[in-house]
Design a protein around this motif. Sequence first.
Motif, mmCIF file in Angstrom:
data_model
loop_
_atom_site.group_PDB
_atom_site.id
_atom_site.type_symbol
_atom_site.label_atom_id
_atom_site.label_comp_id
_atom_site.label_asym_id
_atom_site.label_seq_id
_atom_site.Cartn_x
_atom_site.Cartn_y
_atom_site.Cartn_z
ATOM 1 N N GLY A 100 47.166 42.845 38.070
ATOM 2 C CA GLY A 100 48.370 43.674 37.823
ATOM 3 C C GLY A 100 49.146 42.995 39.090
ATOM 4 N N ALA A 101 50.700 43.211 38.746
ATOM 5 C CA ALA A 101 51.444 42.987 40.031
ATOM 6 C C ALA A 101 51.386 43.034 41.389
ATOM 7 C CB ALA A 101 52.848 42.354 39.267
ATOM 8 N N ASP A 102 50.890 41.381 42.050
ATOM 9 C CA ASP A 102 51.560 42.522 43.671
ATOM 10 C C ASP A 102 51.091 43.129 44.011
ATOM 11 O OD1 ASP A 102 54.443 41.031 43.842
ATOM 12 O OD2 ASP A 102 55.411 42.459 43.084
ATOM 13 N N PRO A 103 49.690 42.861 44.404
ATOM 14 C CA PRO A 103 48.122 43.543 44.853
ATOM 15 C C PRO A 103 48.249 43.298 46.576
ATOM 16 C CG PRO A 103 47.321 40.557 44.611
ATOM 17 C CD PRO A 103 48.956 41.601 43.252
ATOM 18 N N CYS A 104 48.023 44.582 47.215
ATOM 19 C CA CYS A 104 48.749 44.912 48.720
ATOM 20 C C CYS A 104 47.290 45.410 49.327
ATOM 21 C CB CYS A 104 49.834 45.663 48.519
ATOM 22 S SG CYS A 104 49.879 47.599 47.674
ATOM 23 N N TYR A 105 46.509 45.292 48.323
ATOM 24 C CA TYR A 105 45.491 46.037 49.345
ATOM 25 C C TYR A 105 44.039 45.857 49.158
ATOM 26 C CZ TYR A 105 43.520 48.955 53.157
ATOM 27 O OH TYR A 105 43.156 49.505 54.577
ATOM 28 N N ILE A 106 43.039 44.764 49.430
ATOM 29 C CA ILE A 106 41.836 44.934 49.478
ATOM 30 C C ILE A 106 40.873 44.994 50.290
ATOM 31 C CG2 ILE A 106 41.953 42.135 50.486
ATOM 32 C CD1 ILE A 106 40.574 40.557 47.886
ATOM 33 N N ILE A 107 38.940 45.081 49.370
ATOM 34 C CA ILE A 107 38.093 45.866 49.853
ATOM 35 C C ILE A 107 36.875 45.242 49.463
ATOM 36 C CG2 ILE A 107 38.751 48.289 50.979
ATOM 37 C CD1 ILE A 107 37.104 49.297 48.664
ATOM 38 N N ALA A 108 35.890 45.450 50.268
ATOM 39 C CA ALA A 108 34.783 44.489 49.170
ATOM 40 C C ALA A 108 33.206 44.747 50.030
ATOM 41 C CB ALA A 108 34.507 43.120 50.196
ATOM 42 N N ASP A 109 32.489 45.137 49.599
ATOM 43 C CA ASP A 109 31.012 45.596 49.908
ATOM 44 C C ASP A 109 30.318 43.896 49.381
ATOM 45 O OD1 ASP A 109 31.299 46.171 47.749
ATOM 46 O OD2 ASP A 109 30.302 48.206 47.925
ATOM 47 N N ASN A 110 28.730 44.881 49.220
ATOM 48 C CA ASN A 110 27.777 44.259 48.636
ATOM 49 C C ASN A 110 27.879 43.102 47.422
ATOM 50 O OD1 ASN A 110 27.361 43.206 51.175
ATOM 51 N ND2 ASN A 110 25.837 45.027 51.480
ATOM 52 N N ARG A 111 28.673 44.162 46.557
ATOM 53 C CA ARG A 111 28.621 43.336 45.272
ATOM 54 C C ARG A 111 29.817 43.764 44.162
ATOM 55 N NH1 ARG A 111 23.655 43.837 42.707
ATOM 56 N NH2 ARG A 111 21.297 45.050 44.175
ATOM 57 N N ASN A 112 31.095 44.707 45.308
ATOM 58 C CA ASN A 112 31.976 44.198 44.126
ATOM 59 C C ASN A 112 33.625 43.963 45.630
ATOM 60 O OD1 ASN A 112 31.159 45.090 41.990
ATOM 61 N ND2 ASN A 112 30.308 47.069 42.927
ATOM 62 N N VAL A 113 34.100 43.996 44.998
ATOM 63 C CA VAL A 113 35.422 43.487 45.189
ATOM 64 C C VAL A 113 37.098 43.983 44.300
ATOM 65 C CG1 VAL A 113 37.709 41.556 46.282
ATOM 66 C CG2 VAL A 113 35.169 40.769 46.371
ATOM 67 N N ILE A 114 37.357 45.169 45.474
ATOM 68 C CA ILE A 114 38.247 45.861 44.498
ATOM 69 C C ILE A 114 39.579 45.737 45.818
ATOM 70 C CG2 ILE A 114 39.004 48.148 44.064
ATOM 71 C CD1 ILE A 114 35.946 48.414 44.663
ATOM 72 N N VAL A 115 40.781 45.625 44.150
ATOM 73 C CA VAL A 115 42.160 45.624 44.869
ATOM 74 C C VAL A 115 42.970 46.281 43.758
ATOM 75 C CG1 VAL A 115 43.919 43.571 44.744
ATOM 76 C CG2 VAL A 115 41.724 42.960 44.472
#
Length: 371
Positions: free
Chosen positions: A110-125
């Motif tokens: 997706g164009a222009d990711p503006c936020y990101i989080i991570a836990d022990n399993r996944n990265v979500i944008v």
Amino acid sequence: MKKITSLIFALALSGAALAQKTNYNLLIGTYTNTGKSEGIYTYQFNTLTAKTTLRHITKQVDNPSYLAISPDQKFVYAVNETGNTSTVSAFKYNALTGDLSFLNKVDSQGADPCYIIADNRNVIVANYSGGSLAVFQRKADGSIAEAKQIIKHTGKSIDPQGRQKSAHVHMVHFSPDHKHLICNDLGEDLTYIYNYNALAKSTVLSIKTVSKTNPGSGPRHLAFSPNGRFAYLAHEFNGKITGFVYSNGNLKKIQEIGTTPKDFAGKIDGADIHVSADGKFLYETNRGDANTISVFSILPTGILRFVQTVSTLGKGPRNFSIDPSGKFLLVAHQYTNDVVIFKRNKITGKLTDSGQRIAVGAPVCLVFDKK
């Protein structure tokens, strides 16, 4: 002799522990396309003096505007906000030196990711222009695999300036119990709450509820109280904050409160929102013509009471962060190329200028290494 040696060793350990409590790494994500930034900056921050020392610059990274440190503090993940060519990057992180070592990058879906989080399993944008959110699996070495789930929003809303002609996913946030994912869509005037199954191979997220905000308000960022009972949503277009009681993936509105004077006629552009670690105070920033930060006390019922609004002492305040000691609040100014450090009164919540600054090009995101 052995007793003296043991005593010296104990004192050394005690000194090291004290140093760990007063010195933390501060990672700063930036826009590199301005020509004033070289990438991701790592500073040492002293919680006694608010003094900062540059430790490392991770160069040759395109527009790493938002960052996330993995829970084990071994890896850092960054969005690369470059329009239709946007990616997500993974780095090995050395907390002792502040160094980041590139591992890999993948399409952000997706164009222009503006936020990101991570836990022990996944990265979500959250992809702003793309109107989508994407889930990436973390590999054992910290690198990220291709997206295992992509959710595309398709709605729109009424903003007369055209910022709501399509969906704009602006934030993803884990619920306090980690069972749900909250997603704000500025373009649709909607807050989605997804069920979160971290171990799933494909359907990590599934819809739980969808909450409508006032048409044309532009839901941007959300913050939870530390006890998980309350959530606060900042709206970009009008700078208002909506308070909710939160329970098991459901939001119940209890309040809506403004952050600018009633006669304010300029552009507001609400930006960021956070709750202090003790749960007593909430802070919210506005950009545009306002360039302010507002302070509210939080009553036991979750209701907000106004305390103070002050200038952020710069232009374009984006992300801000309260340091691990709770004594300072740092504001990143995208357009004046600095981070302003405020003293924070832990009893009243009020902010005053510390006089300390960090000169850095187009800062957007401030993340403390709190380990």
